[in-house]
Design an enzyme around this catalytic site. Structure first.
Site, PDB file in Angstrom:
ATOM      1  N   TYR A 222     -10.110  -3.225  27.293  1.00  0.00           N
ATOM      2  CA  TYR A 222     -10.155  -4.367  26.375  1.00  0.00           C
ATOM      3  C   TYR A 222      -9.478  -5.629  26.907  1.00  0.00           C
ATOM      4  CZ  TYR A 222      -5.542  -2.496  24.954  1.00  0.00           C
ATOM      5  OH  TYR A 222      -4.260  -2.001  24.947  1.00  0.00           O
ATOM      6  N   LYS A 223      -8.912  -5.577  28.102  1.00  0.00           N
ATOM      7  CA  LYS A 223      -8.309  -6.773  28.684  1.00  0.00           C
ATOM      8  C   LYS A 223      -9.364  -7.506  29.513  1.00  0.00           C
ATOM      9  CE  LYS A 223      -3.726  -4.546  28.837  1.00  0.00           C
ATOM     10  NZ  LYS A 223      -3.089  -5.248  27.711  1.00  0.00           N
TER      11      LYS A 223
ATOM     12  N   ASP B 155      -1.702   2.570  37.314  1.00  0.00           N
ATOM     13  CA  ASP B 155      -2.139   1.938  36.076  1.00  0.00           C
ATOM     14  C   ASP B 155      -2.718   0.572  36.445  1.00  0.00           C
ATOM     15  OD1 ASP B 155      -2.446   0.623  33.642  1.00  0.00           O
ATOM     16  OD2 ASP B 155      -0.614   1.446  32.772  1.00  0.00           O
TER      17      ASP B 155
ATOM     18  N   PHE C 289       5.544  -1.043  32.322  1.00  0.00           N
ATOM     19  CA  PHE C 289       5.160  -1.089  30.914  1.00  0.00           C
ATOM     20  C   PHE C 289       5.748   0.105  30.163  1.00  0.00           C
ATOM     21  CE2 PHE C 289       1.995  -0.958  27.376  1.00  0.00           C
ATOM     22  CZ  PHE C 289       2.255  -2.228  26.892  1.00  0.00           C
TER      23      PHE C 289
END
Length: 406
Positions: A220-221, A195, A126
């Site tokens: 929030y996922k 991560d 990412f």
């Protein structure tokens, strides 16, 4: 092969996690396949947040820092997240964002490996993680090295102080063997930072058992904490005394309300805290984490894997798209379908009530969180995708690209 409605209904009837969907408020007529970007609203969250606002804040006022336990929320919420990621309760705190937690933990790792100046990452991980490391490297006089996945082991030389990896890849959904990669890093004298943004709540994670040194994750996922929810950070017990992040703040002080002139770190993971915790956001994340009460994460991972594989196999029969086949063995809870006009096709799907996301230039990403996705949703999504592709409606002017990418 396209699964039949009867096959999917039978799978839903046998699903041991089917009850979990009732823990969420999902709009009718929508197939939500973007919980890997923003988890849906927990059903208990609105009342919990209203009680926090009206009762704890409105009536309790500043007393609620003690009476309602606000001051300890980063720690108590971290303890609730800990079993989801295979950690002991005192090793996890909820705080800040993934980016800030990456900076804090990576800076601590570099300080713990003096003389080693390389941060090693997978080249396609990412991008934000790399942005943070680029900034840290500039400040710390270090360098960031990014190599293809297959070259990570060979790149673990005697200058690498930190190996930073995304456990489940945000595009390919490949999953690293955490135990093996941690062991390889340690054998080379490096520390590991994981991560878990696309793992926590979707996959079985065993931070303690697999020898991870540090980890961060998103609230929030899959944890369903709401847009912009606080993140979390993990500090292995063996590093509780040695890890000293470069970013320090009063909530990470050993005695924050003594207002001493100089910083002294708190014990354990509490030293990773910085400023005043955002209580409303913390209460929302608390409700999201509670949706995992009693959930067997091995069952959740197996269900998501089955959903992904069914959807990928069905999508492979549709015209005009190609499917990034899910990796063999373990993989994340999402799959990529490619189309030259992915943004238009996704916009047309969303207009019909099937919500995924897209990543330029040609990737449509569909997520399958186990707690909220039914097997019947696979069939509905595939039929809708077939209708959009065969009708050509994605070519209409209303689906012309505009605004941000979801």
């Amino acid at each position: 092969m396209m699964p039949s409605a009867a096959q999917l209904a039978a799978l839903d009837a046998a699903d041991p996690l089917s009850h979990a969907r009732d823990r969420f408020r999902l709009p009718p007529g929508v197939v939500y396949l973007d919980g890997n970007s923003l988890g849906p609203l927990p059903a208990a969250l609105p009342d919990r947040l209203a009680q926090t606002v009206a009762g704890e804040w409105g009536e309790g006022l500043i007393r609620s820092w003690n009476d309602a336990g606000w001051i300890d929320l980063p720690v108590t919420l971290g303890a609730a997240i800990a079993p989801i990621v295979g950690a002991e309760p005192e090793s996890v705190v909820a705080c800040d964002s993934v980016s800030l937690n990456l900076f804090k933990l990576a800076s601590a790792a570099l300080a713990m490996r003096p003389g080693r100046r390389t941060i090693l990452m997978e080249a396609s991980d990412f991008p934000t993680d790399a942005y943070v490391m680029q900034g840290l490297a500039q400040l710390a006089g270090a360098k960031l090295k990014r190599v293809p996945r297959a070259e990570l082991g060979a790149a673990l030389d005697d200058d690498v102080g930190l190996l930073l990896l995304t456990h489940a890849h945000y595009v390919t959904s490949q999953v690293h063997d955490m135990a093996a990669m941690s062991a390889a890093a340690h054998a080379a004298g490096a520390l590991t930072l994981w991560d878990l943004s696309h793992s926590a709540g979707a996959l079985v994670v065993n931070l303690d058992a697999d020898g991870a040194d540090f980890a961060v994750g998103c609230g929030y996922k899959f944890l369903n904490g709401g847009p912009g929810a606080p993140a979390f950070a993990y500090l292995a017990r063996r590093h509780w005394d040695a890890a000293l992040p470069a970013l320090t703040g009063w909530m990470g002080h050993a005695a924050p309300f003594d207002f001493a002139a100089d910083y002294a770190p708190a014990s354990g993971a509490r030293r990773l805290l910085t400023g005043t915790p955002p209580i409303l956001a913390m209460r929302a994340l608390e409700a999201g984490v509670a949706t995992f009460d009693g959930i067997d994460l091995a069952q959740a991972e197996a269900k998501s894997r089955h959903l992904v594989q069914l959807f990928a196999a069905g999508a492979a029969t549709l015209p005009g798209v190609t499917v990034d086949a899910p990796p063999a063995g373990r993989h994340g809870a999402h799959v990529i379908i490619r189309h030259p006009e992915a943004r238009r096709v996704m916009s047309a799907l969303i207009a019909r009530g099937v919500i995924g996301d897209m990543r330029p230039p040609d990737a449509m990403r569909f997520g399958f969180p186990a707690l909220t996705t039914r097997f019947a949703d696979v069939g509905l999504a595939l039929e809708t995708l077939r209708a959009v592709l065969t009708s050509g409606e994605w070519q209409e002017e209303r689906f012309a690209p505009k605004g941000m990418v979801s």
